[in-house]
Design an enzyme around this catalytic site. Sequence first.
Site, PDB file in Angstrom:
ATOM      1  N   ARG A 142     -13.439  28.936  48.461  1.00 22.07           N
ATOM      2  CA  ARG A 142     -13.317  27.590  49.099  1.00 22.07           C
ATOM      3  C   ARG A 142     -12.838  26.439  48.508  1.00 22.07           C
ATOM      4  NH1 ARG A 142     -18.180  24.776  52.148  1.00 22.07           N
ATOM      5  NH2 ARG A 142     -19.116  26.783  51.220  1.00 22.07           N
ATOM      6  N   TYR A 173     -18.030  29.181  47.103  1.00 22.71           N
ATOM      7  CA  TYR A 173     -17.246  28.010  46.464  1.00 22.71           C
ATOM      8  C   TYR A 173     -16.120  28.474  45.582  1.00 22.71           C
ATOM      9  CZ  TYR A 173     -21.189  24.855  47.593  1.00 22.71           C
ATOM     10  OH  TYR A 173     -22.127  24.080  48.083  1.00 22.71           O
ATOM     11  N   ASN A 193       1.821  10.814   6.301  1.00 23.48           N
ATOM     12  CA  ASN A 193       1.058  10.021   7.237  1.00 23.48           C
ATOM     13  C   ASN A 193       1.724  10.206   8.547  1.00 23.48           C
ATOM     14  OD1 ASN A 193       0.050   6.542   7.141  1.00 23.48           O
ATOM     15  ND2 ASN A 193      -1.110   8.610   6.514  1.00 23.48           N
ATOM     16  N   TYR A 207       1.029  -1.335   0.001  1.00 24.49           N
ATOM     17  CA  TYR A 207      -0.075   0.007   0.137  1.00 24.49           C
ATOM     18  C   TYR A 207       0.718   1.262   0.037  1.00 24.49           C
ATOM     19  CZ  TYR A 207      -2.775   3.784   1.627  1.00 24.49           C
ATOM     20  OH  TYR A 207      -3.385   5.101   1.544  1.00 24.49           O
ATOM     21  N   GLU A 255     -11.930   6.097   4.321  1.00 23.29           N
ATOM     22  CA  GLU A 255     -11.862   6.665   5.504  1.00 23.29           C
ATOM     23  C   GLU A 255     -12.703   7.239   6.338  1.00 23.29           C
ATOM     24  OE1 GLU A 255      -8.949   9.486   4.175  1.00 23.29           O
ATOM     25  OE2 GLU A 255      -7.425   7.775   3.438  1.00 23.29           O
ATOM     26  N   HIS A 262      -1.796  16.483  -2.106  1.00 26.12           N
ATOM     27  CA  HIS A 262      -2.268  16.593  -0.682  1.00 26.12           C
ATOM     28  C   HIS A 262      -2.086  17.854   0.036  1.00 26.12           C
ATOM     29  CE1 HIS A 262      -3.179  12.449  -1.480  1.00 26.12           C
ATOM     30  NE2 HIS A 262      -3.414  12.059  -0.245  1.00 26.12           N
ATOM     31  N   PHE A 309      -2.132   6.172  12.310  1.00 26.82           N
ATOM     32  CA  PHE A 309      -2.329   7.520  11.963  1.00 26.82           C
ATOM     33  C   PHE A 309      -3.391   8.222  12.525  1.00 26.82           C
ATOM     34  CE2 PHE A 309      -3.913   4.675   8.658  1.00 26.82           C
ATOM     35  CZ  PHE A 309      -5.054   4.756   8.936  1.00 26.82           C
TER      36      PHE A 309
END
Length: 501
Positions: free
Chosen positions: A279, A276, A191, A49, A410, A79, A324
């Site tokens: 405290r 609060y 990746n 791959y 994906e 990309h 990934f």
Amino acid sequence: MITPGAAKLHDLRDILDGGALALDPAWRGVVRDSADGLARRLATGVALYGVNTGFGKLASTRIPPDRLAQLQLNLLRSHAAGTGPFLPAPVVRLILALKAMSLARGASGVRPEVVDALLALLAKDVLPAIPSKGSVGASGDLAPLAHLSLVLIGEGEAFLGGRLVGGAEALTASGLAPLDLAPKEGLALLNGTQVSTAIALTGLFAAEDLLKTALVAGAMSVDAARGSDTPFDPRIHELRGQPGQIACAAALRALLAGSAIRDSHRVDDPRVQDPYSLRCQPQVAGACLDLLRNAAATLLREANAVTDNPLVVGEGEVLSGGNFHAEPVAFAADTIALALAELGAISERRLALLTDPALNSGLPAFLVADSGVNSGFMIAQVTAAALVAENRALATPRSVDSLPTSANQEDHVSMATGAALRLATMAENLAVILGIELLAAAQGVEFHRPLRSSPPLEEAHAALRAVAARWDEDRTMAPDIEAAKRLVEHGAFARLVDLPA
């Protein structure tokens, strides 16, 4: 000297702050072995791959041997589809370091030259221009890492000496040569979770300092309101056993130790308990501290991890998996966001208490003499409230907001990069909120003069007064808020706190 896979948080913070990265030279042999193993596997003709196949939905498409180099180049170019403002220089430095350390683990099938090229960019301060938006946190941070990787081959853009130039110009001016990619090297560069991890680590380091600052602000508010330190008694917190709570209570005790203001009302004080926001500081800040420490452990593991795909192990066995997927980073970023939101929420409540004459134990309304003619801290509290509301909205978890990509190949993603990106805005908002509280608390303490607070709180008070004068009558508030914010962001108050482990 850092051994790949064994970096510490202080190493990463140092790189973020501009420190050099030196790797144990033993990495070179294991990386070479991994590249050789991949080459042997590739020579068998088996489908691998991203090495001799297409990517994502195109994984079933075989690529002939004479086009393998083009495959990697096309991957980087196609990309590089990011958008938005460029990531800050410190974050880019950390991304380069994390990517180099990951590939130097010797499980990615790249040659040593790839790691050398990344280290050279870092050493020469050639910082790729990386758009901040466009990653969904699986398959890794593809778009931003593509923009980084283009500079390695002499394309894309980079900052050199603060100036944006083309990638080729940046390399030439720095005496560096473009990298020729071998099979899988483009994929190994793209990746991985290094972008989301670096951004989340930056948010973590800011949050750690802001939590310490919140303890200083909270302790000073206790003295300004003539509150009690009994809620910080160690016996209370040991009975609950929450480690962050125990540590924060100890820090608050140390910050208030020696305060003459506190000693002035130990006897015959008609008040039984404080609100609060005063405290319960150990319980709230302590829970935030535990979240941050858990996030730190997750992010440190991720910073040291190998997160590309496929991985090359043993004698060249190639394993396709999903390291990934940045779900751990997304969860860590989401929990950091929760801590930032809560630290701001309780700080604003302390600020509201100090400005309210019904609650502030005798201080003038809005912490200014001649209230009515003067409005004092009235609108500063409104500003803090607006930022608290913004941080609450930003704290909405991103990790549950998956969208499928790549034609449903994906089909579940982490959204880790978006989860991490919003931390910078939240941290800046919190720095303003805490800065306003510190200004208000310093003003409140001065109404108790000649009594003095504790040595560390008086040091904090002096730091504030060096940049913002006492509020005797109304003036423009924004410059004082900005000056206090700068002190917060530069760690002027965080350094006063020692948090036990």
